[in-house]
Design an enzyme around this catalytic site. Structure first.
Site, mmCIF file in Angstrom:
data_model
loop_
_atom_site.group_PDB
_atom_site.id
_atom_site.type_symbol
_atom_site.label_atom_id
_atom_site.label_comp_id
_atom_site.label_asym_id
_atom_site.label_seq_id
_atom_site.Cartn_x
_atom_site.Cartn_y
_atom_site.Cartn_z
ATOM 1 N N ASP A 65 35.241 24.180 21.012
ATOM 2 C CA ASP A 65 35.861 24.154 22.528
ATOM 3 C C ASP A 65 37.391 23.562 22.606
ATOM 4 O O ASP A 65 37.495 22.946 21.576
ATOM 5 C CB ASP A 65 34.886 23.351 23.396
ATOM 6 C CG ASP A 65 35.186 23.509 24.702
ATOM 7 O OD1 ASP A 65 34.572 23.711 25.398
ATOM 8 O OD2 ASP A 65 36.423 23.242 25.205
ATOM 9 N N ILE A 66 38.127 24.607 23.104
ATOM 10 C CA ILE A 66 39.577 24.263 23.156
ATOM 11 C C ILE A 66 40.100 23.264 24.096
ATOM 12 O O ILE A 66 41.072 22.662 23.881
ATOM 13 C CB ILE A 66 40.633 25.669 23.538
ATOM 14 C CG1 ILE A 66 39.995 26.208 24.830
ATOM 15 C CG2 ILE A 66 40.799 26.642 22.474
ATOM 16 C CD1 ILE A 66 41.032 27.194 25.445
ATOM 17 N N HIS A 75 26.674 29.244 27.698
ATOM 18 C CA HIS A 75 26.938 28.526 26.500
ATOM 19 C C HIS A 75 26.418 26.990 26.813
ATOM 20 O O HIS A 75 26.219 26.451 27.911
ATOM 21 C CB HIS A 75 28.517 28.460 26.444
ATOM 22 C CG HIS A 75 29.010 28.089 27.780
ATOM 23 N ND1 HIS A 75 29.211 28.755 28.917
ATOM 24 C CD2 HIS A 75 29.612 26.745 28.103
ATOM 25 C CE1 HIS A 75 29.690 28.059 29.933
ATOM 26 N NE2 HIS A 75 30.113 26.839 29.306
#
Ligand code: AMP
Ligand code: ZN
Length: 133
Positions: free
Chosen positions: A30-31, A98
């Protein structure tokens, strides 16, 4: 699906820090950079969330969650949170199914489980409303 960022990461059209991939699923960092190791597991096949996913897709995703989570445990983590949101009111912001994997360490001080103190109905009332059998 056009204009889906996670479909584009799966296809390679957008960059992603890939952790794992198999025929049906994909896992990448995850960014958000909010918690070290924060990872997302998605199906390659586009679906909106758990509510519209077919059973096979969900099973493939569950298997990959387990694989990635156990891999992180083997690297020395002490536990794992698995989080998922369905629809905007539940704080889903990307509408491709997700699951968030949050690797945890003893005494890491992270609170990945929100303190919920909003209940107004009593348990019997909710049971009568929600029971399926
Ligand atoms: P949710 O709020 O459960 O829908 O989570 C969506 C997650 O996707 C957030 O944690 C975002 O940080 C993450 N995210 C959004 N864009 C990207 C991207 N391009 N690569 C990796 N993670 C992303
Ligand atoms: Zn998608």
């Amino acid at each position: 699906m056009d204009n889906c960022i996670f479909c584009k990461i799966v296809s390679g059209e957008l960059p992603g820090y890939k952790i794992y991939e198999d025929e049906y699923t994909f896992a990448f960092l995850d960014i958000a950079k909010d918690i070290d190791g924060h990872t997302l597991v998605v199906p390659k096949k586009h679906c909106r969330n758990v509510l519209d996913a077919d059973d096979e897709t969900l099973a493939h995703v569950a298997k990959t969650i387990k694989t990635v989570a156990n891999h992180y445990m083997s690297l020395g983590y002490d536990g794992i949170n698995i989080l998922n949101a369905n629809e905007a009111c539940a704080q889903q912001t990307v509408f491709h199914l997700h699951f968030h994997i949050i690797p945890r360490k003893n005494d890491d001080g992270v609170s990945a489980w929100p303190k919920l103190e909003c209940a107004t109905a009593d348990l019997e009332e909710m049971w009568n409303k929600l029971k399926m059998i």
